[in-house]
Design an enzyme around this catalytic site. Structure first.
Site, PDB file in Angstrom:
ATOM      1  CE  LYS A  67     -15.699   9.687 -44.502  1.00 33.71           C
ATOM      2  NZ  LYS A  67     -14.926   9.709 -45.757  1.00 33.71           N
ATOM      3  CB  SER A 143     -11.428   9.337 -44.414  1.00 32.70           C
ATOM      4  OG  SER A 143     -12.271   9.716 -45.491  1.00 32.70           O
ATOM      5  CB  SER A 167     -11.742   8.390 -48.275  1.00 32.07           C
ATOM      6  OG  SER A 167     -10.554   8.992 -47.824  1.00 32.07           O
TER       7      SER A 167
END
Length: 466
Positions: A67, A143, A167
């Site tokens: 990520k 996210s 997230s």
């Protein structure tokens, strides 16, 4: 194959580490033009690193994506979803990345995330939206939406993620994956940080199997010197808990939010009801109810202020690093408002908010201390939503919808408890809907036992891989 299956295939000589990486690269190149999950690629560098991986590394040759928020990798771009950071090369490696490398993972690139991870859909202006593999018109969540889309589409079996308000669990829910948010302090955020969002944010993974999530967390877990705190010790490796008998557990469940200001989503409520029936059929004691503290109307205000304050600090740090303060006009509108609001808060305001959360955490913990083992509730407070549903140009609507979406996840970030989203339901249109199980602080072992029990009797389907 899941990541453990791929690692076994390499050890057994069924496939070479290079062939495995090349297959993942081909899959990314074939699918990512539509999905936009991978924003930074390092294919040539990754392939060049394979020969140096020790033969006895447990995940030797298994491809992984990182990520692009947290999970810092030396010498690689680190954008955090923002044009303000775009092109910044990071150093040094984060501790989690060091451990992934030592375990033999091949890091192919970095995945899309909303600007600074501050919302529940991955639609950054800097990189464009990530699309859901189940329906490209829909959001992959946020996210960790880029990571979730990549795993759901079969680009890789495993990707890193992080969770400050939902997230990990929200993208896992809408992309049909396993997403476990660990206990606070289980995975170090060093050396760059001691904690994220005043302790709300935790690193983790999205995967297609419970055993992958357990084994990956074993790789990166553990306190490092200088960390501000540690999670309660586990009885042993989480991988050993896969398939272990959880016993008969006392489980409460919620299909509607006790605060009363979150509209019920019928398909989300149906997912929880079905999961409750499944757990009951497995012999657990399942009954309606949850912590009274969840009904506190003051929680969203204090949680939101702390997040905004941390975002303002992050932006100030970025300005100091580049030698020029960040003007709020450089930020996306949502973050500009949050940073602008936080700049009017005093240090005392922030401390008072964190002290309120301290009390909230104790009130929440009392429910588990009174004899409950798990809480079952939605992973996402709304049904899967299309791209654009969180509008960039109507902040009142955007903040309101976000508050409803994270109503079941953000309290667990505030308490630091572990929680896992499991892909147990589909909408009438075939979109995934996850359900969330929350354990007492430090009890990831219990979550893995129950999650693997559920997975065994109700195998997870991954239609997006087709």
């Amino acid at each position: 194959m899941d990541a453990l299956g791929q690692a076994r295939a390499v050890r057994n000589g069924q496939v070479s580490a290079r062939e495995l990486a090349e297959a993942a690269i081909a899959r990314i190149e074939a699918r990512d033009g539509e999905l936009n999950a991978v924003v930074h690629r390092r294919f040539e560098r990754a392939l060049a690193e394979i020969d140096a991986i020790p033969a006895d590394a447990p995940f030797r040759g298994v491809p992984i994506l990182l990520k692009d928020l947290g999970w810092r990798q030396a010498g690689e771009p680190y954008s955090a979803g923002s044009s303000v950071r775009d092109g910044v090369v990071d150093a040094p490696d984060g501790y989690g990345v060091v451990r992934l490398r030592e375990a033999g993972f091949v890091m192919l690139g970095r995945t899309n995330t909303p600007e600074f991870g501050s919302t529940i859909t991955t639609e950054p202006l800097a990189f464009g939206p990530t699309r859901n593999p189940y329906d490209p018109a829909y959001s992959a969540g946020g996210s960790s939406g880029g990571s979730a889309a990549a795993v759901a589409a079969g680009m890789v079996a495993l990707a890193t993620a992080s969770d400050g308000g939902g997230s990990i669990r929200i993208p896992a829910s809408v992309c049909g994956l396993v997403g476990l948010k660990p206990s606070r302090g289980r995975v170090s955020l060093g050396p760059a940080l001691g904690e994220g969002w005043s302790g709300f944010s935790c690193p983790g993974f999205v995967s297609r199997s419970v055993r992958d999530t357990a084994a990956a967390l074993d790789v990166v877990s553990g306190m490092r010197p200088g960390d501000p705190y540690d999670a309660p010790p586990l009885p042993g490796p989480l991988a050993a808990e896969v398939g272990a008998d959880p016993g008969r557990l006392r489980i409460g469940f919620l299909t509607t939010h006790p605060r009363g200001d979150v509209p019920e989503a019928p398909e989300v409520a149906e997912a929880v009801t079905r999961a409750a029936a499944l757990l009951d059929s497995l012999g657990h004691e399942v009954s309606p109810g949850g912590p009274e503290a969840l009904a506190d109307p003051d929680f969203p205000h204090h949680f939101g202020d702390i997040v905004a304050n941390n975002l303002a600090a992050q932006v100030a740090s970025l300005g100091a690093a580049r030698g020029k303060p960040v003007d709020v006009e450089e930020l996306e509108p949502r973050n500009a408002v949050m940073v602008g609001t936080a700049r009017n808060h005093s240090a005392a305001d922030h401390i008072l908010a964190t002290q309120w959360i301290d009390g909230f955490r104790r009130r929440m913990a009392a429910w588990w201390s009174a004899g409950h083992d798990l809480l079952l509730m939605p992973s996402l407070g709304v049904a899967p939503f299309p791209l654009g549903w969180i509008p960039a140009d109507d902040l009142s609507l955007s903040f309101g919808r976000t508050a409803h979406a994270v109503a079941y996840t953000s309290p667990v970030n505030a308490t630091g408890q572990p929680a896992v989203s499991l892909p147990l339901h589909r909408t009438a249109a075939g979109l995934p809907v996850g359900v969330q199980l929350v354990a007492a602080a430090g009890r990831e072992d219990l979550l893995v036992r129950v999650a693997s029990q559920v997975e065994r009797v109700c195998p997870f389907e991954h239609a997006a891989l087709a």
